[in-house]
Design an enzyme around this catalytic site. Structure first.
Site, PDB file in Angstrom:
ATOM      1  CD  GLU A 234      -2.867  -0.539   2.650  1.00 66.49           C
ATOM      2  OE1 GLU A 234      -2.229  -0.256   3.686  1.00 66.49           O
ATOM      3  OE2 GLU A 234      -4.076  -0.732   2.641  1.00 66.49           O
ATOM      4  CB  ILE A 235       2.051   3.890  -1.921  1.00 67.34           C
ATOM      5  CG1 ILE A 235       3.156   2.850  -2.127  1.00 67.34           C
ATOM      6  CG2 ILE A 235       2.661   5.289  -1.727  1.00 67.34           C
ATOM      7  CD1 ILE A 235       4.043   3.095  -3.346  1.00 67.34           C
TER       8      ILE A 235
END
Ligand code: GDP
Ligand code: MN
Length: 346
Positions: A234-235
């Site tokens: 996840e960013i």
């Protein structure tokens, strides 16, 4: 190699080469890891690749969290391979234990019921999923940052990353970035959708318009279609998770108890939150970041990234396969605005 030299050689002044210029700008961002002491070598493997592919040019800091104190061997193993500052944090007990309203007998019965499902009988896995859903972003070590990139032990970063994904997010006002999407094991989230619909009915003011709910709803039945972003990569925006509406959503889920009575994962929880709270153009598919976790991978080699800069097989790219939910996401209309009560697209 040239870029690395440019950064570390004192004889080259900033701005002397494009490589230096691009490494000037930084987002307020951090690499976040949850890990156990016994995962030291698995984490070293992930971080060596992340450094080589990306962070050796950017030196973003790391925050590494654990429900037990990290031992010296773990810290030495990590410190040896990273170029950014590392902070080791302990998770407060309240974020990794049963809240008082949970019925332990009912939780035990829930684990028994799911014993044939992956991690179905594990208590620690449930604490982990609840922590990643509702608490990690409240850790004081993350307070100063706007964006996080979640990293796990034993994953592979298979392509060079030639730009800064954090700055990319910031410049476009993106809130959530994913890399792999597919279907959840339905037995782990039996009442998650019901509980989420209840939340939307109680708090219609928190649902965004337009939104991306269409992506998670089976239009014939109105049920959850099990699509979710795989949250081991996840960013995303820490401010999204710290927002009043996300907090209200998590509290609503936590009160319902499905983290313990079922096995709600942080992936479907983050994904349903993104579906309610974000427009399509606030969510980004990082298709150019080569990434492998266990049996699934995103491999852009020869597609969006030069084959020579990757070490993966594009034929194994899960996002191009039928059981992936990524094509559905990409096909979604940017103005899509699904109304759950009328089951209508506005
Ligand atoms: P999977 O990706 O769903 O198969 O689950 P993982 O075993 O990879 O766990 C997800 C993340 O949580 C990884 O970063 C693990 O290191 C971490 N994790 C899982 N269980 C625990 C735990 O009991 N304690 C700590 N400190 N970390 C955990
Ligand atoms: Mn994992």
């Amino acid at each position: 190699a040239t870029a690395e030299k440019a950064v570390t050689t004192p004889f080259i002044t900033a701005g002397a080469s494009p490589a230096v210029a691009t490494t000037d700008k930084r987002a307020s961002a951090v690499l976040v890891i949850l890990a156990r002491n016994r995962e030291a070598s698995g984490l070293r493997s992930s971080l060596k690749q992340l450094e080589q592919r990306f962070n050796h040019k950017y030196h973003y800091p790391y925050v590494i969290l654990n429900d037990e104190p990290f031992d010296d061997l773990f810290k030495e193993t990590v410190d040896a391979v990273v170029s950014g500052n590392v902070s080791y944090g302990l998770i407060p007990k309240e974020h990794w234990s049963y809240p008082p309203w949970i019925d332990r007998h009912k939780a035990a019965a829930g684990r028994k019921k799911l014993q044939d499902v992956l991690y179905g009988s594990s208590e620690s896995y449930r604490h982990m999923c609840r922590f990643n859903s509702g608490f990690f972003f409240h850790h004081p070590l993350l307070a100063q940052y706007d964006y996080y990139w979640r990293v796990e032990p034993d994953v592979d970063f298979t392509c060079n990353i030639e730009y800064d994904p954090f700055v990319y997010m910031q410049e476009r006002d993106l809130k959530y970035g994913f890399n792999i999407a597919f279907h959840e094991t339905s037995a782990t989230v039996t009442t998650l959708w019901e509980t989420t619909k209840q939340f939307m009915a109680q708090h219609p003011e928190y649902v965004s318009h337009p939104n991306t709910l269409e992506w998670v709803v089976d239009k014939r039945t109105g049920d959850y279609n099990m699509c979710h972003f795989w949250s081991n990569f996840e960013i995303a925006s820490l401010n999204l998770l710290r927002s009043e509406r996300y907090q209200a959503y998590f509290d609503h889920l936590d009160q319902a108890g499905g983290f313990f009575y079922e096995r709600w994962g942080d992936a479907p929880v983050h994904s349903l939150a993104a579906a309610m709270f974000l427009r399509k153009d606030e969510i980004h598919f990082f298709e150019d970041i080569g990434y492998r976790h266990s049996v699934f991978e995103n491999c852009p080699a020869g597609l969006t990234v030069n084959l020579q800069n990757c070490d993966c097989n594009p034929k194994r790219n899960v996002n191009a396969q039928d059981h992936s939910c990524t094509p559905d996401f990409l096909r979604l209309d940017p103005r899509s605005d699904f109304n759950i009560t009328t089951m209508k697209q506005n």
